[in-house]
Scaffold this motif. Structure first.
Motif, PDB file in Angstrom:
ATOM      1  N   LEU A  50      18.273   4.865  16.533  1.00 51.51           N
ATOM      2  CA  LEU A  50      17.959   3.838  16.666  1.00 51.51           C
ATOM      3  C   LEU A  50      18.622   3.202  16.240  1.00 51.51           C
ATOM      4  CD1 LEU A  50      16.058   2.196  18.386  1.00 51.51           C
ATOM      5  CD2 LEU A  50      14.022   2.700  17.069  1.00 51.51           C
ATOM      6  N   ILE A  80       9.750  -5.024  14.677  1.00 46.52           N
ATOM      7  CA  ILE A  80       8.831  -4.016  14.240  1.00 46.52           C
ATOM      8  C   ILE A  80      10.094  -3.121  13.048  1.00 46.52           C
ATOM      9  CG2 ILE A  80       7.196  -2.481  15.299  1.00 46.52           C
ATOM     10  CD1 ILE A  80       6.625  -5.235  16.248  1.00 46.52           C
ATOM     11  N   ASP A  81      10.961  -2.230  13.167  1.00 47.30           N
ATOM     12  CA  ASP A  81      11.124  -1.908  12.606  1.00 47.30           C
ATOM     13  C   ASP A  81      12.540  -1.606  13.160  1.00 47.30           C
ATOM     14  OD1 ASP A  81      10.879   2.080  12.546  1.00 47.30           O
ATOM     15  OD2 ASP A  81      12.561   0.809  11.200  1.00 47.30           O
ATOM     16  N   TYR A 103       9.292  -4.993  25.107  1.00 47.23           N
ATOM     17  CA  TYR A 103      10.386  -4.479  23.734  1.00 47.23           C
ATOM     18  C   TYR A 103      12.133  -4.408  23.830  1.00 47.23           C
ATOM     19  CZ  TYR A 103       5.806  -2.229  21.850  1.00 47.23           C
ATOM     20  OH  TYR A 103       4.903  -1.974  22.000  1.00 47.23           O
ATOM     21  N   TYR A 126      14.006  -2.469  16.564  1.00 47.52           N
ATOM     22  CA  TYR A 126      13.356  -2.479  17.405  1.00 47.52           C
ATOM     23  C   TYR A 126      12.206  -3.415  17.381  1.00 47.52           C
ATOM     24  CZ  TYR A 126       8.840   0.060  16.987  1.00 47.52           C
ATOM     25  OH  TYR A 126       7.840   0.325  16.896  1.00 47.52           O
ATOM     26  N   PHE A 164      15.288  -2.693  22.221  1.00 52.21           N
ATOM     27  CA  PHE A 164      15.718  -1.987  21.034  1.00 52.21           C
ATOM     28  C   PHE A 164      17.432  -2.101  21.001  1.00 52.21           C
ATOM     29  CE2 PHE A 164      12.021   0.974  21.299  1.00 52.21           C
ATOM     30  CZ  PHE A 164      10.903   0.476  21.996  1.00 52.21           C
ATOM     31  N   SER A 221      14.381  -0.037   9.985  1.00 54.81           N
ATOM     32  CA  SER A 221      14.375   1.029   9.005  1.00 54.81           C
ATOM     33  C   SER A 221      15.832   1.736   9.728  1.00 54.81           C
ATOM     34  CB  SER A 221      13.421   1.947   8.890  1.00 54.81           C
ATOM     35  OG  SER A 221      13.542   2.382  10.287  1.00 54.81           O
TER      36      SER A 221
END
Lengths: 113, 111
Positions: B45, B55-56, B31, B48, B33, B58
């Protein structure tokens, strides 16, 4: 994700135990409790995490209440270098949000000589 | 292990310029980030990745921001064009299935 509530600041005398509380009353069964800290001008540092059992490592102990609605991070013998912002975070154990950490305002812990 | 490596540590640029921040995660971590920290908004955040796949995203504030992870050992966060409100400390973190490990951050100042 469940929200957490922490006191904005706490003081502790050097050499004494620092007990940092965190409320997470909306935590769900598959969510972990994580603790991080951020010393001034540095990146956040992972401390410890747990699901429902108490946990201990070389840095701290984590006590989670039986209903999991609150937890306490314990630094057994605080030193001046433990002065930092401490973040309590609830994180899901799976799904698309698995990796996400949402940092709140945290608790500013000041350790005094 | 050297931990998460970020470069540059400090970046000062003029409004409108392109900025590229770089990150080398800890070997074996799947992972990665990207976070941004300001006094007003705290630690946010942005995006990531898991196994090099986003994955995200947003949290990415707008189209001026983009992030890539071409392989398991390298990621970039690009801002084009940069604006003064992008001034912040940008952190990269990597993780396995336990805690995230943060780099030292890049302090970006856009004048």
């Amino acid at each position: 994700d469940a929200k957490t509530t922490q006191p904005p600041s706490m003081d502790c005398a050097e050499g004494r135990a620092a007990n940092l509380p965190c409320n997470h009353s909306t935590i769900s069964g598959n969510e972990y409790v994580y603790w991080y800290r951020q010393i001034h001008s540095q990146g956040p540092q992972y401390i410890i995490h747990g699901l429902k059992n108490n946990e201990t490592n070389e840095m701290a102990s984590l006590i989670i209440t039986e209903d999991r609605k609150s937890s306490t991070l314990i630094l057994p013998h605080a030193t001046l270098r433990d002065t930092a912002v401490y973040y309590c975070i609830v994180r899901p154990s799976g799904g698309t949000s698995y990796g996400k950490l949402t940092f709140g305002q945290g608790t500013i812990l000041t350790v005094h000589p | 292990d050297a931990g998460v490596i970020q470069s540059p540590r400090h970046e000062v640029t003029e409004m409108g310029q392109e900025v590229t921040l770089r990150c080398k995660p800890i070997s074996g971590h799947d992972y990665l980030f990207w976070y941004r920290q300001t006094m007003m908004r705290g630690l946010e955040l942005l995006i990531y990745f898991n196994n090099n796949v986003p994955i995200d995203d947003s949290g990415m504030p707008e189209d001026r921001f983009s992030a890539k992870m071409p392989n398991a050992s390298f990621s970039t966060l690009k801002i084009q064009p940069s604006e003064p409100r992008d001034s912040a400390v940008y952190f990269c973190a990597s993780a396995t299935n336990s805690g995230q490990y943060f780099g030292p951050g890049t302090r970006l100042t856009v004048t």
